[in-house]
Design an enzyme around this catalytic site. Structure first.
Site, PDB file in Angstrom:
ATOM      1  N   LYS A 187       6.100   1.359  -7.791  1.00 32.77           N
ATOM      2  CA  LYS A 187       5.313   0.126  -7.701  1.00 32.77           C
ATOM      3  C   LYS A 187       3.813   0.403  -7.779  1.00 32.77           C
ATOM      4  O   LYS A 187       3.023  -0.535  -7.788  1.00 32.77           O
ATOM      5  CB  LYS A 187       5.618  -0.605  -6.387  1.00 32.77           C
ATOM      6  CG  LYS A 187       6.938  -1.334  -6.381  1.00 32.77           C
ATOM      7  CD  LYS A 187       7.014  -2.179  -5.123  1.00 32.77           C
ATOM      8  CE  LYS A 187       8.120  -3.189  -5.190  1.00 32.77           C
ATOM      9  NZ  LYS A 187       8.116  -4.074  -4.018  1.00 32.77           N
TER      10      LYS A 187
ATOM     11  N   HIS B 244       3.677 -11.190   6.782  1.00 35.12           N
ATOM     12  CA  HIS B 244       4.594 -10.163   7.288  1.00 35.12           C
ATOM     13  C   HIS B 244       4.734 -10.266   8.809  1.00 35.12           C
ATOM     14  O   HIS B 244       5.845 -10.205   9.344  1.00 35.12           O
ATOM     15  CB  HIS B 244       4.089  -8.754   6.945  1.00 35.12           C
ATOM     16  CG  HIS B 244       4.124  -8.423   5.494  1.00 35.12           C
ATOM     17  ND1 HIS B 244       3.018  -7.929   4.841  1.00 35.12           N
ATOM     18  CD2 HIS B 244       5.105  -8.503   4.571  1.00 35.12           C
ATOM     19  CE1 HIS B 244       3.334  -7.715   3.572  1.00 35.12           C
ATOM     20  NE2 HIS B 244       4.600  -8.058   3.381  1.00 35.12           N
TER      21      HIS B 244
ATOM     22  N   ARG C 265       9.264 -16.454   0.460  1.00 33.53           N
ATOM     23  CA  ARG C 265       8.187 -17.431   0.337  1.00 33.53           C
ATOM     24  C   ARG C 265       8.549 -18.543  -0.633  1.00 33.53           C
ATOM     25  O   ARG C 265       8.151 -19.675  -0.457  1.00 33.53           O
ATOM     26  CB  ARG C 265       6.908 -16.751  -0.152  1.00 33.53           C
ATOM     27  CG  ARG C 265       6.336 -15.737   0.792  1.00 33.53           C
ATOM     28  CD  ARG C 265       5.109 -15.092   0.197  1.00 33.53           C
ATOM     29  NE  ARG C 265       5.392 -14.559  -1.134  1.00 33.53           N
ATOM     30  CZ  ARG C 265       5.436 -13.286  -1.455  1.00 33.53           C
ATOM     31  NH1 ARG C 265       5.186 -12.383  -0.557  1.00 33.53           N
ATOM     32  NH2 ARG C 265       5.711 -12.890  -2.670  1.00 33.53           N
TER      33      ARG C 265
ATOM     34  N   SER D 129       0.925  -9.487  -0.503  1.00 33.89           N
ATOM     35  CA  SER D 129       0.068  -8.303  -0.530  1.00 33.89           C
ATOM     36  C   SER D 129      -0.713  -8.217  -1.836  1.00 33.89           C
ATOM     37  O   SER D 129      -1.872  -7.801  -1.847  1.00 33.89           O
ATOM     38  CB  SER D 129       0.904  -7.040  -0.335  1.00 33.89           C
ATOM     39  OG  SER D 129       1.458  -7.006   0.957  1.00 33.89           O
TER      40      SER D 129
END
Length: 158
Positions: free
Chosen positions: A40, A16, A89, A127
């Site tokens: 989430k 990040h 990514r 994460s």
């Protein structure tokens, strides 16, 4: 010019921060917008995610950390910002992010999304990987900013 960098940042990672630093080469200011995202089921609560992001970015100029619990386009309109940055990514990220970008554009045709890739050394960091390693007592010191390491094991607010 200012851009929004939205996400759950659960927790913020070196990937990040790499995207933030790249964005600051293009924009004068980056607002990291931390989404509540209850759907989430975040590992860390919103207040803790904000505090971790503040710690991680304390030595980076032209950063603001905010939280939000509404549509991204509504947040962007509120701040009068029409540019969003997102990190990519892998190809799987692109497919998801493209859908979100199109949906945001359908809601507000003035919004633009810019996709930035982290450097190769950070490309695998997510994460969810960090949370998994932390929950099993592993070492995430190469994956997250050193400033937040002492606070990751405790899920409660600092």
């Amino acid at each position: 010019m200012t851009c929004l960098y939205p996400g759950t940042f659960d927790p913020i990672t070196n990937g990040h921060l790499d995207v933030v630093k790249r964005a600051l080469k293009i924009f004068d200011k980056v607002i990291i917008a931390i989404a509540k995202s209850d759907h989430k089921k975040p590992y860390y609560n919103l207040e803790k995610r904000k505090k971790l992001a503040e710690l991680a970015t304390k030595n980076i100029s032209n950063i603001e950390i905010i939280t939000f619990d509404n549509l991204l386009v509504d947040l962007a309109k509120e701040f009068k910002i029409n540019t969003v940055i997102r990190g990519l990514r892998a190809v799987s990220d692109f497919e998801y992010e493209l859908q979100i970008g199109y949906a945001n554009h359908a809601l507000w045709e003035d919004i633009e999304t810019i996709y930035l890739m982290p450097s190769l050394k950070h490309a695998f960091i997510s994460s969810s990987i960090v949370r998994s390693i932390v929950s099993h007592g592993g070492d995430v010191s190469s994956l997250v900013p050193k400033e937040i390491l002492p606070f990751l094991k405790d899920k409660t607010c600092m």
